[in-house]
Write an enzyme that holds these catalytic residues in place. Structure first.
Site, PDB file in Angstrom:
ATOM      1  N   ILE A   1       1.996  19.050   7.786  1.00 16.59           N
ATOM      2  CA  ILE A   1       2.519  18.417   6.293  1.00 16.59           C
ATOM      3  C   ILE A   1       3.136  20.620   6.410  1.00 16.59           C
ATOM      4  O   ILE A   1       3.454  20.473   4.957  1.00 16.59           O
ATOM      5  CB  ILE A   1       1.501  19.101   5.624  1.00 16.59           C
ATOM      6  CG1 ILE A   1       0.453  20.342   5.674  1.00 16.59           C
ATOM      7  CG2 ILE A   1       0.157  17.697   5.548  1.00 16.59           C
ATOM      8  CD1 ILE A   1      -0.655  20.290   5.225  1.00 16.59           C
ATOM      9  N   ASP A   2       3.358  20.786   7.447  1.00 18.55           N
ATOM     10  CA  ASP A   2       5.037  21.864   7.178  1.00 18.55           C
ATOM     11  C   ASP A   2       6.465  21.657   6.681  1.00 18.55           C
ATOM     12  O   ASP A   2       6.486  22.774   5.806  1.00 18.55           O
ATOM     13  CB  ASP A   2       5.134  22.682   8.917  1.00 18.55           C
ATOM     14  CG  ASP A   2       5.791  21.510  10.063  1.00 18.55           C
ATOM     15  OD1 ASP A   2       4.597  20.159  10.069  1.00 18.55           O
ATOM     16  OD2 ASP A   2       6.216  21.849  10.088  1.00 18.55           O
TER      17      ASP A   2
ATOM     18  N   ARG B   1      -8.825  -0.304   4.640  1.00 19.44           N
ATOM     19  CA  ARG B   1      -7.857   0.414   3.965  1.00 19.44           C
ATOM     20  C   ARG B   1      -6.233   0.271   3.057  1.00 19.44           C
ATOM     21  O   ARG B   1      -5.787   0.810   2.195  1.00 19.44           O
ATOM     22  CB  ARG B   1      -7.873   1.712   4.665  1.00 19.44           C
ATOM     23  CG  ARG B   1      -8.977   2.822   4.879  1.00 19.44           C
ATOM     24  CD  ARG B   1      -8.977   3.898   5.589  1.00 19.44           C
ATOM     25  NE  ARG B   1      -7.259   4.514   4.736  1.00 19.44           N
ATOM     26  CZ  ARG B   1      -6.474   5.207   5.470  1.00 19.44           C
ATOM     27  NH1 ARG B   1      -6.475   4.459   7.234  1.00 19.44           N
ATOM     28  NH2 ARG B   1      -5.721   5.585   4.993  1.00 19.44           N
TER      29      ARG B   1
ATOM     30  N   CYS C   1      -6.256   8.002   9.157  1.00 15.84           N
ATOM     31  CA  CYS C   1      -5.940   7.436  10.266  1.00 15.84           C
ATOM     32  C   CYS C   1      -6.157   8.426  11.166  1.00 15.84           C
ATOM     33  O   CYS C   1      -5.045   9.333  10.826  1.00 15.84           O
ATOM     34  CB  CYS C   1      -5.716   6.722  10.369  1.00 15.84           C
ATOM     35  SG  CYS C   1      -5.974   5.221   9.581  1.00 15.84           S
TER      36      CYS C   1
ATOM     37  N   ASP D   1       3.743   1.044  12.114  1.00 19.13           N
ATOM     38  CA  ASP D   1       2.572   0.154  12.137  1.00 19.13           C
ATOM     39  C   ASP D   1       2.788  -1.634  12.209  1.00 19.13           C
ATOM     40  O   ASP D   1       1.185  -1.446  11.313  1.00 19.13           O
ATOM     41  CB  ASP D   1       2.767   0.280  10.265  1.00 19.13           C
ATOM     42  CG  ASP D   1       2.470   2.039   9.226  1.00 19.13           C
ATOM     43  OD1 ASP D   1       2.144   2.548  10.336  1.00 19.13           O
ATOM     44  OD2 ASP D   1       2.532   1.595   8.527  1.00 19.13           O
TER      45      ASP D   1
ATOM     46  N   ARG E   1       0.825  14.536  12.442  1.00 14.10           N
ATOM     47  CA  ARG E   1       1.848  14.582  10.958  1.00 14.10           C
ATOM     48  C   ARG E   1       1.456  15.692  10.761  1.00 14.10           C
ATOM     49  O   ARG E   1       0.691  16.318   9.243  1.00 14.10           O
ATOM     50  CB  ARG E   1       0.432  13.309  10.849  1.00 14.10           C
ATOM     51  CG  ARG E   1       0.795  12.211  10.768  1.00 14.10           C
ATOM     52  CD  ARG E   1       0.220  10.859   9.918  1.00 14.10           C
ATOM     53  NE  ARG E   1      -1.340  10.374   9.704  1.00 14.10           N
ATOM     54  CZ  ARG E   1      -1.811   9.668   9.427  1.00 14.10           C
ATOM     55  NH1 ARG E   1      -1.135   8.836   8.668  1.00 14.10           N
ATOM     56  NH2 ARG E   1      -2.852   9.572   9.209  1.00 14.10           N
TER      57      ARG E   1
ATOM     58  N   LYS F   1       0.878  -1.043   0.093  1.00 10.15           N
ATOM     59  CA  LYS F   1       0.148  -0.196   0.347  1.00 10.15           C
ATOM     60  C   LYS F   1       0.914   1.366  -0.234  1.00 10.15           C
ATOM     61  O   LYS F   1       0.445   2.393  -0.312  1.00 10.15           O
ATOM     62  CB  LYS F   1      -0.898   0.181   1.427  1.00 10.15           C
ATOM     63  CG  LYS F   1      -1.631   1.307   1.674  1.00 10.15           C
ATOM     64  CD  LYS F   1      -2.512   1.358   3.039  1.00 10.15           C
ATOM     65  CE  LYS F   1      -1.453   1.559   3.627  1.00 10.15           C
ATOM     66  NZ  LYS F   1      -1.887   3.517   3.873  1.00 10.15           N
ATOM     67  N   ASN F   2       2.115   1.146   0.957  1.00 14.20           N
ATOM     68  CA  ASN F   2       2.895   2.493   0.870  1.00 14.20           C
ATOM     69  C   ASN F   2       3.712   2.486  -0.175  1.00 14.20           C
ATOM     70  O   ASN F   2       4.146   3.772  -0.311  1.00 14.20           O
ATOM     71  CB  ASN F   2       3.089   2.530   2.234  1.00 14.20           C
ATOM     72  CG  ASN F   2       2.614   2.644   3.261  1.00 14.20           C
ATOM     73  OD1 ASN F   2       1.372   3.148   3.469  1.00 14.20           O
ATOM     74  ND2 ASN F   2       2.734   2.183   4.532  1.00 14.20           N
TER      75      ASN F   2
END
Length: 431
Positions: free
Chosen positions: A126-127, A404, A119, A311, A124, A25-26
């Protein structure tokens, strides 16, 4: 009356058999977004059937790209006629949607998009993405609940960038932003997960000039254009899925063979399982787990690759409840990753917090069945593994989280001997 889907598990059975791992997925998500950079036909194979994949394709379609899926293969057609802004609903539904930002700035597309969803496992921010892209000549800011991103009239300019933290998403976004940028960029303190190396490999095959100088440093020389490949590009196997099946086997002291995986990506997990007392053997693409004579407690600390992956921590904590002694897990990546602990304690796990980032698990504990709610993707997998350990019948709600990131999650567990099924009900809702 609302209908909820859930997973019903009759626990207490040992797992045995073979299971094959799907594409990562990643890895597939950044690969899909990289198709924005180059005109032509992008052909991928070993594609997993996941909700996040469908959301990514919907987002790309909203920008003017088309696609065709054939079993485990996917063809994306980019005719360089990009239209409008990314689909808001898709962006708000999964975190990886932020990965469209770097490619769109790289090709000069100005966009307005909602803040990404996904999730709830931590801030997390986004800067890192925004600050770095602005240094390259973009003009990106957050207005209320939207990102407004204005690409430079000419190409992005090459830059020397050092990330404050080796963020996977920021690393991927910047790699894609730099491949067409004017000049030579240097990226330092990057993440070096296998999925990032997969993206680099694909871009280089299309003509990008990305060179890894050190473990966490890249040199990227901008090129005029990329050329799509004539053959389908294989997505790497999902190391988190592979790890989940091995931990599932460990939880119930089963004998599991995981096939079609990249075992070199799983060394931190193998190390921990062996320290506990499990017998783990592997070659390049197959791993075999067998129970040992005794299984002792362990201390685990998550971290950026190649450390133990965050994870896999919820799945591993389910395993810790069956170990003799006091185990601990220190989470260093996401501050909200322990939201599922309350759910495990509904099974009688008795997990305690030493501090907000560290939990203690005293075992072995005989878990009791209950109804549980998945708080995120990996938490959902961990709760199902805990359900496999209980002697009664447990129900795990929040199925959409699991879908997902895992392809055929329930059928694969069934193939290993689990008594597990998908259910839906209008009356038996989680409370």
């Amino acid at each position: 009356m609302a209908v909820q889907s859930y997973i019903k598990i009759k626990g207490g059975l040992k797992l045995k058999g073979e299971v094959k791992v799907s594409g990562a997925k990643n890895s597939v998500l950044p690969l899909l977004f990289s198709s924005l950079i180059s005109e032509g036909e992008h052909h991928f194979k070993n594609i997993p059937d996941l909700k996040d994949l469908h959301l990514a394709l919907k987002l790309l379609s909203s920008l003017g790209l088309s696609h065709k899926k054939l079993k485990q293969e996917l063809i994306i057609q980019n005719r360089q006629k990009l239209t409008g802004d990314p689909c808001p609903k898709s962006v708000q539904s999964f975190r990886a949607s932020i990965l469209c930002l770097g490619p769109l700035m790289d090709i000069g597309k100005t966009v307005k998009i909602p803040l990404p969803g996904g999730c709830d496992i931590g801030a997390r921010p986004i800067d890192l993405h925004i600050e770095s892209l602005n240094k390259m000549g973009a003009k990106i800011c957050i207005k209320k609940s939207h990102i407004v991103a204005i690409a430079p009239k000419n190409k992005l300019k090459a830059c020397q960038l050092k990330l404050k933290f080796p963020s996977v998403g920021a690393t991927e976004n910047l790699i894609m932003a730099c491949v067409l940028a004017k000049g030579t960029s240097f990226l330092e303190n990057i993440a070096c997960e296998p999925e990032i190396l997969d993206l680099i490999r694909y871009l280089n095959k299309m003509g990008a000039k990305i060179e890894q100088l050190k473990k966490r440093k890249l040199k990227i020389t901008g090129v005029k254009k990329l050329l799509t490949l004539k053959q389908a590009y294989p997505v790497i196997p999902d190391r988190i899925e592979a790890g989940t099946w091995l931990i599932a086997g460990a939880c119930v002291r089963g004998q599991i063979t995981v096939k079609k995986c990249e075992t070199k990506h799983l060394k931190s997990l193998f190390e921990k399982l062996k320290l506990i007392g499990f017998d783990v053997k592997w070659n390049s693409s197959t791993a075999l787990l067998k129970p040992g004579s005794q299984h002792k407690s362990i201390n685990v600390k998550t971290g950026v690759y190649p450390a133990f992956p965050t994870d896999l921590q919820s799945q591993f904590i389910a395993l810790m409840t069956s170990l003799k002694g006091t185990s601990s897990l220190l989470e260093t990546i996401f501050e909200n990753r322990f939201r599922y602990v309350e759910q495990l304690n509904r099974l009688g796990a008795g997990i305690q917090f030493e501090n907000p980032s560290k939990i203690l698990v005293k075992g072995p504990v005989l878990l009791k069945s209950n109804k549980l709610m998945a708080t995120d993707l990996r938490a959902g997998a961990g709760l199902v593994l805990a359900g496999l350990m209980t002697p009664g019948t447990s129900e795990v709600y929040g199925l959409h989280h699991i879908e997902r990131g895992y392809e055929n999650f329930v059928p694969k567990l069934k193939s290993l001997g689990a008594d597990i099924q998908l259910c839906s009900s209008k009356s038996k809702l989680y409370k």
